[in-house]
Write a protein that holds these residues in place. Structure first.
Motif, PDB file in Angstrom:
ATOM      1  N   VAL A  19       0.889  -1.372   0.041  1.00 44.23           N
ATOM      2  CA  VAL A  19       0.013  -0.071   0.075  1.00 44.23           C
ATOM      3  C   VAL A  19       0.920   1.131  -0.117  1.00 44.23           C
ATOM      4  N   ASP A  25      -7.584   2.792   2.724  1.00 44.38           N
ATOM      5  CA  ASP A  25      -6.885   2.028   1.784  1.00 44.38           C
ATOM      6  C   ASP A  25      -6.061   0.737   2.641  1.00 44.38           C
ATOM      7  N   PRO A  30      -1.395   6.762   0.553  1.00 45.04           N
ATOM      8  CA  PRO A  30      -2.400   6.071   1.072  1.00 45.04           C
ATOM      9  C   PRO A  30      -3.157   6.669   2.274  1.00 45.04           C
TER      10      PRO A  30
END
Lengths: 350, 324
Positions: free
Chosen positions: B292, B315, B311
């Protein structure tokens, strides 16, 4: 307020002359003979490197030939604890500051017995002699020299740094950043630019906005000085004054020495004689050989006899032969040696 | 001291000032170092003589060379980059010179004890392409450097002390988004490099993170906990040296790995960690390794836009759930 001022700054030249006899009279014989000896040794070292090249050794040679006077006569002014930031043109600085032939030659062919344990190659360094490393990136060393000078000023000693560079590196941004900081902080560094008129294969007229690199000092509040870089006496005197000025805490200087390299930029350059430079031009500069010039002066001023000079030559040849053999006979570093010293504390083990 | 709140910026300052009192060879250098854009060294000229404070010109490559030379000859410079992005201007001085100098010169007495404070890193001021990047992975490639990425006031304090005492060039990242965050100092002792901190224990998934991504990873993990998902969060604190052991041990336990970073995904720190896990822990993994990370884009200007390309907590939560 109708009178608006327009101020123009123009370059002013101020030429003075000095009588060589006066310089000679001010020097002791030992210093003069050391300069001569180290120039002869530098040329012999170049001969030795060429022998190693002919044997097929992997070696990067940036020949000093023709430029011996500037580094050697400059360093003759230094004390053991003064610093040198060298550059890529030849090995005069290494010899002048006290490195021996064996550690230089062994390093140049990457042997374990070399000054940097074989891993530096042409990037010679010597902590003992305060030769502070020779980065492979042109001009990168200029700011490192200013940092060393800053550290000297902070510690309040009377040491100095001499930083050599070439006309090519004078085009790097780092020169301007370094001159600005050195001048602002008034740190004890003397910049010596050897202008040999070419930036690798290009004449400086094709790459450089000024023909005198010393002009670049002006923009940073420094005085620039231009001298014949092939006259060891003149270099010794003029650089010596700049070094004393730095020792007194009066700040940096920039001195340009006009000179010429007889050989190519590096051993890969085969077009230096009759290629990008005319044979006539090269031959004319060979007439201004710094070693022949000093030899004539030493005899003319009654400093030395031809027999004394011949003895120095003979000793240098012997020193070279021994060093070539030493380098060839020395072992390469062990594989493990190639992976150490990335960090000062190996225990960190990254 | 434990209950006293201190900001991330003030914690860094306190570490520097304490170290400067301890060792007179430490100097500080930086553009606007006395005013200090991020408030770290503001007014430091009230604490120390100007011989120890160097206001720097806009000469990043040059002044990093200066710091390298000074470090080699007895000083311990602590040099500030006003913004992380400016590192690119000094890549030669840091990555070619400071990092390699000792090796090149044959080791021995050649040492470069310098701290490059990569201040003002990442988003937070909406200043766009050249003032908001995350350069940690750009420098991770070079042997000879150490890289510190603290996420809390306590870590910033203890790691700065270690950085200053280290005999190697250290890149110390300081984040815009964290400067004002409060924390407490747990100790006056330096925090060793290469020791990650497990900020939350868990058995379902391992989240490895650092810097600005660490607080949001922890927040996401705490939310997941309320849903009965037990994520373990590892804050690396230094990415070079990297605490591989801590990561692998956790993966052995959870069998799942997600790396969270605000830096751009391609060639990021996460890519390195994922590769290590794939090489050394593939037998323990029972799912894909997920990253991520920041989007592969130049950073947009404006606070409203920049926040969208790094992010979010959400997320991270989504990534965790996709693995379970």
């Amino acid at each position: 307020m109708n009178n608006l001022t327009i101020k123009k700054i123009t370059k002013q030249e101020n030429c003075t002359t000095v009588d060589k006899a006066t310089i000679v009279a001010s020097m002791d014989k030992k210093t003069m003979m050391t300069i001569y000896r180290d120039m002869i040794r530098t040329r012999e070292l170049d001969n030795g490197i060429e022998e190693l090249l002919k044997r097929g050794e992997s070696i990067t040679q940036h020949s000093t030939r023709g430029q011996e006077a500037t580094p050697i006569a400059t360093i003759a002014n230094l004390r053991k604890n003064d610093y040198v930031m060298p550059y890529h043109r030849g090995w005069g600085w290494a010899i002048g500051k006290g490195m021996n032939f064996k550690e230089i030659m062994a390093e140049l062919i990457n042997k374990k017995t070399g000054s940097n344990r074989g891993r530096g190659g042409p990037q010679l360094a010597s902590w003992e002699n305060r030769i502070m490393g020779r980065p492979g990136i042109q001009g990168a060393h200029l700011s490192i020299a200013v940092g060393i000078a800053l550290s000297i000023k902070y510690r309040k000693t009377d040491e100095v740094v001499v930083c050599f560079f070439g006309n090519g590196s004078s085009n790097s941004g780092n020169l301007h950043e370094s001159l600005n900081m050195a001048s602002t902080w008034k740190v004890p560094v003397v910049f010596i630019v050897e202008n040999n008129l070419y930036e690798i294969y290009e004449p400086i007229t094709d790459t450089t906005s000024v023909s005198d690199i010393a002009d670049r000092a002006l923009g940073h509040g420094l005085e620039g000085t231009i001298i014949d870089g092939n006259d060891a006496f003149l270099v010794y005197k003029v650089v010596g004054e700049a070094i004393e000025k730095a020792r007194r805490g009066e700040g940096p200087s920039l001195i340009e020495t006009k000179t010429y390299r007889w050989m190519g930029h590096s051993s890969n350059d085969q077009r230096y004689y009759g290629g990008y430079r005319s044979k006539e031009e090269v031959d004319a500069w060979k007439e201004k050989c710094p070693i022949s010039l000093m030899e004539k002066d030493l005899i003319a001023f009654g400093v030395a006899t031809q027999a004394e000079l011949d003895e120095i030559q003979k000793a240098a040849v012997e020193e070279k032969q021994a060093a070539v053999q030493f380098a060839i006979d020395s072992p390469y570093p062990e594989y493990e040696d190639l992976l150490t010293d990335n960090y000062a504390d190996e225990k960190e083990g990254l | 001291m434990a209950d006293e709140k201190i900001t991330y910026a003030k914690a860094i300052r306190q570490a520097i000032v304490e170290e400067m009192h301890r060792d007179e060879n430490i100097i500080v250098m930086g553009q606007d170092i006395r005013q200090s854009v991020w408030g770290v060294t503001t007014g430091i000229d009230n604490d120390f003589d100007m011989s120890r404070i160097y206001p720097l010109p806009i000469s990043e490559n040059g002044f990093c060379g200066v710091a390298t030379g000074a470090a080699m000859t007895g000083l311990r410079p602590v040099v500030e980059f006003m913004y992380g992005d400016f590192l690119l201007l000094a890549m030669d001085a840091i990555c070619n010179q400071a990092a390699k100098y000792r090796y090149m010169c044959g080791g021995g007495e050649f040492k470069i004890p310098v701290v490059f404070r990569v201040s003002g890193t990442g988003i937070g001021s909406g200043s766009g392409q050249h003032h908001a990047q995350y350069p940690e992975s750009w420098v991770m490639h070079f042997p000879g450097l150490k890289i510190v990425t603290p996420s809390t006031a306590n870590d910033a304090y203890g790691l700065m002390k270690t950085a200053i005492r280290d005999n190697n060039p250290v890149l110390f990242f300081e984040y815009k988004q964290l400067f004002g965050k409060f924390g407490t100092l747990e100790s006056t002792e330096p925090i060793p490099f290469g020791k990650a901190k497990i900020t939350k224990e868990g058995s379902d998934v391992t989240i490895v993170t650092y810097g600005t991504a660490a607080p949001k990873s922890l927040a996401a993990a705490q939310k997941l906990e309320t849903e009965g998902i037990h994520a373990e969060v590892i804050d690396l604190r230094t990415i070079k040296p990297l605490d591989k052991e801590c990561i692998l041990k956790s993966v052995e336990k959870t069998n799942k790995l997600i790396i969270v970073e605000d830096s751009i995904k391609t060639g990021g720190v996460g890519a390195e960690i994922a590769a290590i896990a794939a090489e050394e822990a593939v037998g323990y993994l029972d799912g894909a390794i997920l990253r991520v990370a920041g989007k592969d884009t130049s950073m947009p200007a404006g606070k409203m836009l920049e926040i969208q390309v790094v992010p979010s907590e959400n997320d991270i939560i989504k990534a965790v759930k996709s693995l379970l």
